[in-house]
Scaffold this motif. Structure first.
Motif, PDB file in Angstrom:
ATOM      1  N   HIS A   5      53.930  -9.532  24.011  1.00  0.00           N
ATOM      2  CA  HIS A   5      53.596  -8.887  22.752  1.00  0.00           C
ATOM      3  C   HIS A   5      54.840  -8.448  21.989  1.00  0.00           C
ATOM      4  N   LEU A   6      54.687  -8.369  20.687  1.00  0.00           N
ATOM      5  CA  LEU A   6      55.658  -7.729  19.801  1.00  0.00           C
ATOM      6  C   LEU A   6      54.907  -6.690  18.992  1.00  0.00           C
ATOM      7  N   ILE A   7      55.433  -5.477  18.949  1.00  0.00           N
ATOM      8  CA  ILE A   7      54.906  -4.435  18.080  1.00  0.00           C
ATOM      9  C   ILE A   7      55.945  -4.213  16.992  1.00  0.00           C
ATOM     10  N   LEU A   8      55.569  -4.483  15.745  1.00  0.00           N
ATOM     11  CA  LEU A   8      56.503  -4.422  14.624  1.00  0.00           C
ATOM     12  C   LEU A   8      56.193  -3.195  13.777  1.00  0.00           C
ATOM     13  N   ARG A   9      57.098  -2.234  13.809  1.00  0.00           N
ATOM     14  CA  ARG A   9      56.919  -1.018  13.006  1.00  0.00           C
ATOM     15  C   ARG A   9      57.514  -1.217  11.622  1.00  0.00           C
ATOM     16  N   THR A  10      56.716  -0.960  10.609  1.00  0.00           N
ATOM     17  CA  THR A  10      57.208  -1.107   9.243  1.00  0.00           C
ATOM     18  C   THR A  10      56.981   0.184   8.464  1.00  0.00           C
ATOM     19  N   SER A  11      57.304   0.187   7.176  1.00  0.00           N
ATOM     20  CA  SER A  11      57.201   1.435   6.411  1.00  0.00           C
ATOM     21  C   SER A  11      56.968   1.188   4.930  1.00  0.00           C
ATOM     22  N   TRP A  12      56.298   2.117   4.290  1.00  0.00           N
ATOM     23  CA  TRP A  12      56.115   2.160   2.833  1.00  0.00           C
ATOM     24  C   TRP A  12      55.761   0.766   2.285  1.00  0.00           C
ATOM     25  N   VAL A  13      54.741   0.156   2.854  1.00  0.00           N
ATOM     26  CA  VAL A  13      54.388  -1.221   2.512  1.00  0.00           C
ATOM     27  C   VAL A  13      53.772  -1.293   1.110  1.00  0.00           C
ATOM     28  N   TYR A  14      54.207  -2.275   0.339  1.00  0.00           N
ATOM     29  CA  TYR A  14      53.674  -2.490  -0.999  1.00  0.00           C
ATOM     30  C   TYR A  14      53.703  -3.980  -1.308  1.00  0.00           C
ATOM     31  N   ASN A  37      48.501   0.156  -3.323  1.00  0.00           N
ATOM     32  CA  ASN A  37      49.829   0.571  -2.881  1.00  0.00           C
ATOM     33  C   ASN A  37      50.547   1.314  -4.009  1.00  0.00           C
ATOM     34  N   PHE A  38      51.682   1.888  -3.670  1.00  0.00           N
ATOM     35  CA  PHE A  38      52.426   2.731  -4.600  1.00  0.00           C
ATOM     36  C   PHE A  38      52.865   1.971  -5.845  1.00  0.00           C
ATOM     37  N   LEU A  39      53.343   0.758  -5.678  1.00  0.00           N
ATOM     38  CA  LEU A  39      53.799  -0.039  -6.814  1.00  0.00           C
ATOM     39  C   LEU A  39      52.700  -0.212  -7.844  1.00  0.00           C
ATOM     40  N   LEU A  40      51.540  -0.678  -7.416  1.00  0.00           N
ATOM     41  CA  LEU A  40      50.454  -0.951  -8.354  1.00  0.00           C
ATOM     42  C   LEU A  40      49.919   0.336  -8.973  1.00  0.00           C
ATOM     43  N   THR A  41      49.919   1.416  -8.192  1.00  0.00           N
ATOM     44  CA  THR A  41      49.484   2.702  -8.735  1.00  0.00           C
ATOM     45  C   THR A  41      50.416   3.169  -9.841  1.00  0.00           C
ATOM     46  N   MET A  42      51.723   3.059  -9.612  1.00  0.00           N
ATOM     47  CA  MET A  42      52.694   3.481 -10.616  1.00  0.00           C
ATOM     48  C   MET A  42      52.592   2.623 -11.885  1.00  0.00           C
ATOM     49  N   LEU A  43      52.450   1.322 -11.725  1.00  0.00           N
ATOM     50  CA  LEU A  43      52.343   0.443 -12.887  1.00  0.00           C
ATOM     51  C   LEU A  43      51.113   0.782 -13.720  1.00  0.00           C
ATOM     52  N   LYS A  44      50.037   1.140 -13.038  1.00  0.00           N
ATOM     53  CA  LYS A  44      48.801   1.502 -13.739  1.00  0.00           C
ATOM     54  C   LYS A  44      48.963   2.845 -14.466  1.00  0.00           C
ATOM     55  N   LEU A  45      49.521   3.838 -13.766  1.00  0.00           N
ATOM     56  CA  LEU A  45      49.669   5.162 -14.360  1.00  0.00           C
ATOM     57  C   LEU A  45      50.644   5.168 -15.534  1.00  0.00           C
ATOM     58  N   ALA A  46      51.648   4.297 -15.484  1.00  0.00           N
ATOM     59  CA  ALA A  46      52.628   4.223 -16.565  1.00  0.00           C
ATOM     60  C   ALA A  46      51.980   3.819 -17.876  1.00  0.00           C
ATOM     61  N   GLN A  47      50.869   3.107 -17.805  1.00  0.00           N
ATOM     62  CA  GLN A  47      50.172   2.683 -19.016  1.00  0.00           C
ATOM     63  C   GLN A  47      49.080   3.662 -19.440  1.00  0.00           C
ATOM     64  N   GLU A  48      48.891   4.718 -18.604  1.00  0.00           N
ATOM     65  CA  GLU A  48      47.815   5.662 -18.891  1.00  0.00           C
ATOM     66  C   GLU A  48      48.308   7.072 -19.224  1.00  0.00           C
ATOM     67  N   ARG A  49      49.476   7.448 -18.689  1.00  0.00           N
ATOM     68  CA  ARG A  49      49.938   8.828 -18.829  1.00  0.00           C
ATOM     69  C   ARG A  49      51.295   8.914 -19.526  1.00  0.00           C
ATOM     70  N   GLU A  50      51.502  10.033 -20.197  1.00  0.00           N
ATOM     71  CA  GLU A  50      52.793  10.261 -20.841  1.00  0.00           C
ATOM     72  C   GLU A  50      53.754  11.005 -19.922  1.00  0.00           C
ATOM     73  N   VAL A  51      53.200  11.796 -18.999  1.00  0.00           N
ATOM     74  CA  VAL A  51      54.009  12.548 -18.050  1.00  0.00           C
ATOM     75  C   VAL A  51      53.497  12.286 -16.639  1.00  0.00           C
ATOM     76  N   LEU A  52      54.426  12.039 -15.722  1.00  0.00           N
ATOM     77  CA  LEU A  52      54.060  11.736 -14.347  1.00  0.00           C
ATOM     78  C   LEU A  52      55.001  12.460 -13.392  1.00  0.00           C
ATOM     79  N   SER A  53      54.442  13.092 -12.369  1.00  0.00           N
ATOM     80  CA  SER A  53      55.231  13.792 -11.360  1.00  0.00           C
ATOM     81  C   SER A  53      55.181  13.031 -10.050  1.00  0.00           C
TER      82      SER A  53
END
Length: 299
Positions: free
Chosen positions: A149-158, A164-180
């Protein structure tokens, strides 16, 4: 020809693996919703796992499926444990009966994030949340079975699909003027396609006998992008590189501490994983997170 059973085809990594594994053998893809009833697998039901594996009789099982709703797992610990903790052990048991190998994906969330240097495979896990605890249980379930077996640990997958974070940010950028966005959690965003392609590169080195190859290299490996960033800096890079930035409503991006964005599940503040072991063992060179982001956005 090597028969590969790919589990979790609707996820970000599983979707990419369908393409990258095709050059290595016959790929049989299964999931909860597939056209062929006999290949429908519900990871919360061990019987369906055993039935499908015994029908397909693969020489390699690649498990890219997981319960990934980190916050929701806090209120559904039993379901998260069934999918992330118990199911991988069932797969390992069935694989051993067939003389097959297993590749399984895990996470940086098995660590508590208290370090200030990249975690290695030798560092002691200490998960902060239910998701991390169930993923660690899945690692341990596989390790408890004596099989290749191989167990592959990964992180912050997008990636370019799924949630995922990338698609969420791209969507919010077109909807909001301010983002935290949180600025006190550090990690390395990792493209789902880079994970899939790296997996295929590793397997290509042992095509003559994949179970034997996995057996001689068995263990846990960190598989992430290189470089580091925070969620805030990652978001800033996304907005800067987005080829559709002319459509953004966003005018101000604010950096905030985690304390101002409370979530049901506690996240590790430091999630960097060292990739020295996987590079040394397989000659694998992982891309820098910023370069991968440019590729995803078509630059």
């Amino acid at each position: 020809m090597t028969r590969i059973l790919l589990i979790g085809i609707t996820g970000q990594v599983g979707w990419e693996l369908q393409r990258t594994l095709l050059t290595l053998g016959e790929v049989v893809s299964v999931g909860r919703e597939v056209p062929t009833p006999s290949l429908q697998m519900d990871l919360s039901q061990p019987t369906t796992i055993r039935t499908v594996i015994r029908e397909v009789r693969p020489s390699l099982i690649v498990n890219a499926a997981a319960y990934t709703a980190v916050d929701k797992a806090e209120s559904e610990p039993e379901l998260a444990m069934a999918i992330n903790g118990t199911a991988p052990g069932v797969m390992a048991e069935e694989a051993k009966l067939l003389g097959a190998g297993v590749i399984h994906y895990s996470t940086d969330y098995v660590f508590n994030g208290n370090q200030s240097k990249p975690y290695t495979e030798k560092d002691r896990p200490d998960p902060l949340n239910i998701y991390g605890k169930t993923k660690l249980a899945g690692e341990q379930a596989i390790q408890a079975i004596d099989l290749p077996h191989l167990i592959l640990r990964t992180s912050w997958v997008y990636g370019s699909r799924g949630k995922n974070f990338l698609l969420t940010m791209l969507k919010l950028a077109q909807e909001r003027e301010v983002l935290s966005v949180v600025n006190d959690q550090v990690g390395s965003p990792t493209w789902s396609r880079a994970i899939a392609e790296s997996t295929a590169q590793i397997l290509s080195q042992g095509l003559q006998d994949i179970p034997a190859f996995l057996d001689s290299n068995r263990g846990i490996y960190n598989l992430t992008s290189t470089g580091q960033t925070s969620w805030y800096e990652f978001a800033k890079a996304i907005f800067k590189l987005d080829p559709n930035s002319n459509q953004h409503k966003l005018k101000k991006l604010l950096a905030i501490p985690s304390s101002e964005y409370p979530t049901p599940a506690k996240r590790p503040a430091y999630s960097l994983l060292s990739t020295e072991k996987i590079s040394s063992q397989f000659g694998l060179v992982m891309p820098h997170w910023h370069r991968s982001l440019e590729y995803v956005l078509g630059l």
